[in-house]
Design a protein around this motif. Structure first.
Motif, PDB file in Angstrom:
ATOM      1  N   MET A 152       0.833  -1.206   0.000  1.00  0.00           N
ATOM      2  CA  MET A 152       0.000   0.000   0.000  1.00  0.00           C
ATOM      3  C   MET A 152       0.866   1.253   0.000  1.00  0.00           C
ATOM      4  N   VAL A 182      -0.746  -4.504  -7.087  1.00  0.00           N
ATOM      5  CA  VAL A 182      -0.659  -3.103  -6.719  1.00  0.00           C
ATOM      6  C   VAL A 182       0.560  -2.966  -5.823  1.00  0.00           C
ATOM      7  N   TYR A 213       2.523  10.770  -2.052  1.00  0.00           N
ATOM      8  CA  TYR A 213       2.541  10.906  -3.509  1.00  0.00           C
ATOM      9  C   TYR A 213       3.955  10.983  -4.068  1.00  0.00           C
ATOM     10  N   VAL A 228      -2.098   5.249 -10.973  1.00  0.00           N
ATOM     11  CA  VAL A 228      -3.417   5.687 -10.507  1.00  0.00           C
ATOM     12  C   VAL A 228      -3.352   7.151 -10.079  1.00  0.00           C
ATOM     13  N   GLY A 230      -5.942  10.133  -8.682  1.00  0.00           N
ATOM     14  CA  GLY A 230      -7.277  10.498  -8.222  1.00  0.00           C
ATOM     15  C   GLY A 230      -7.381  12.002  -8.085  1.00  0.00           C
ATOM     16  N   ARG A 231      -7.090  12.479  -6.861  1.00  0.00           N
ATOM     17  CA  ARG A 231      -7.285  13.898  -6.578  1.00  0.00           C
ATOM     18  C   ARG A 231      -6.403  14.808  -7.420  1.00  0.00           C
TER      19      ARG A 231
HETATM   20  O1  S5P Z   1      -2.034   1.416  -1.735  1.00  0.00           O
HETATM   21  C1  S5P Z   1      -2.975   1.939  -2.301  1.00  0.00           C
HETATM   22  C2  S5P Z   1      -3.866   1.199  -3.095  1.00  0.00           C
HETATM   23  C3  S5P Z   1      -4.895   1.866  -3.751  1.00  0.00           C
HETATM   24  S1  S5P Z   1      -5.834   0.962  -4.872  1.00  0.00           S
HETATM   25  N1  S5P Z   1      -3.171   3.282  -2.219  1.00  0.00           N
HETATM   26  C4  S5P Z   1      -4.191   3.946  -2.853  1.00  0.00           C
HETATM   27  O2  S5P Z   1      -4.276   5.176  -2.756  1.00  0.00           O
HETATM   28  N2  S5P Z   1      -5.113   3.223  -3.593  1.00  0.00           N
HETATM   29  C5  S5P Z   1      -6.272   3.881  -4.222  1.00  0.00           C
HETATM   30  O3  S5P Z   1      -5.808   4.804  -5.194  1.00  0.00           O
HETATM   31  C6  S5P Z   1      -7.154   4.688  -3.264  1.00  0.00           C
HETATM   32  O4  S5P Z   1      -8.203   3.886  -2.750  1.00  0.00           O
HETATM   33  C7  S5P Z   1      -7.678   5.809  -4.137  1.00  0.00           C
HETATM   34  O5  S5P Z   1      -8.857   5.415  -4.814  1.00  0.00           O
HETATM   35  C8  S5P Z   1      -6.574   6.014  -5.176  1.00  0.00           C
HETATM   36  C9  S5P Z   1      -5.647   7.177  -4.886  1.00  0.00           C
HETATM   37  O6  S5P Z   1      -6.334   8.396  -4.915  1.00  0.00           O
HETATM   38  P1  S5P Z   1      -5.590   9.807  -4.772  1.00  0.00           P
HETATM   39  O7  S5P Z   1      -6.712  10.792  -4.722  1.00  0.00           O
HETATM   40  O8  S5P Z   1      -4.797   9.777  -3.507  1.00  0.00           O
HETATM   41  O9  S5P Z   1      -4.727   9.968  -6.002  1.00  0.00           O
END
Ligand code: S5P
Length: 261
Positions: A152, A182, A213, A228, A230-231
């Motif tokens: 994670m 992942v 990040y 991936v 998201g925000r």
């Molecule tokens: O380790 C992880 C695995 C997942 S799938 N860390 C994560 O952040 N995610 C997912 O990736 C999390 O549930 C979210 O939907 C996305 C990251 O979103 P962000 O807004 O932080 O870019």
């Protein structure tokens, strides 16, 4: 070396038809972007999917955060996926015994197995979980795939050491339902498996709730095949389209540099 091979070459090295389709569509759309559409209203997600759709490979959802969910959402989302050629991933992170996860996959309110091309699964309960999910796909004719959550992205995550090592092994030894894992760094040389890496923003940063990040180039260099975001897109000040294009370009350039280096 997996990292030096193009997606189109790797499409021929998978054991799962969906993984091949995904790698081919990444190559043909020139995108390795997986959009995390973490919004809480159906129309907001559909609007985002319609704008970003042509530039992403996968749209990742958490359907259980949608406040006004109904079956219409799935119908409309599937139409957009077809129109713009992206796959749907429900990031359910299944994490229970085989019997329970197969019920959660197939039944209940969301009937995930009926519409999600891809799902995420925690390997915590061991390899039997993958077999159970596979068995519960009876009568589902479209190809399906699983990403195992090996590691994670958040600070202090317990997915370290032996757990992480065994999770990757589990993906390598699993049935053809597993299309990848992942994780945050390059842990497997197997060219047929995809590495999905979340925790991506234009600048290295944190979100105050544990998320960490890295920037697009470091993530691709660390082995990500799909990144991936998201925000970084859903909260971008320059709007969905510009932000999507910006991430798509950065990620794709990093991939091209990686395979050509
Ligand atoms: O380790 C992880 C695995 C997942 S799938 N860390 C994560 O952040 N995610 C997912 O990736 C999390 O549930 C979210 O939907 C996305 C990251 O979103 P962000 O807004 O932080 O870019």
């Amino acid at each position: 070396d997996r990292l030096k091979l193009s997606y189109s070459k790797r499409a021929k090295l998978t054991t799962n038809s969906l993984a091949s389709k995904l790698l081919e569509l990444m190559e043909s759309k020139q995108t390795n972007l997986c959009l995390a559409a973490d919004l809480t209203k159906m129309d907001a997600i559909l609007e985002l999917a319609n704008i970003a759709g042509p530039y992403i490979a996968v749209l990742k959802t958490h359907v259980d955060i949608i406040e006004d969910f109904n079956e219409n959402f799935i119908l409309r989302l599937k139409e957009l996926a077809k129109q713009h050629r992206f796959l749907l991933m429900e990031d359910r992170k299944f994490g229970d015994i085989g019997n329970t996860v197969s019920l959660q996959y197939r039944h209940g309110f969301y009937k995930i197995a009926e519409w999600a091309d891809l799902i995420t699964v925690h390997p915590i309960a061991g390899a039997s979980v993958v077999d159970a999910l596979k068995k519960s796909l009876d009568n589902i004719t479209e190809p399906r795939g699983i990403f195992l959550v090996a590691e994670m992205s958040c600070k202090g995550a317990l997915t370290t050491g032996d757990y992480l090592k065994n999770a990757v092994l589990m993906a390598e030894e699993a049935s053809d339902l597993v299309v990848g894992f992942v994780c945050q760094s390059n842990l497997s040389a197997q060219p047929g498996l995809l590495q999905l890496t979340p925790g991506v923003k234009l600048a290295k940063s944190v979100d105050g709730l544990g998320q960490q990040y890295n920037d697009p180039q470091s993530v691709i260099n660390a082995g990500a095949d799909l990144a991936v975001v998201g925000r970084g897109i859903t909260e971008a000040h320059n709007g969905y389209l510009k932000a999507t294009l910006e991430y798509k370009k950065e990620l794709w350039n990093a991939y091209e540099e990686r395979i050509n280096a």
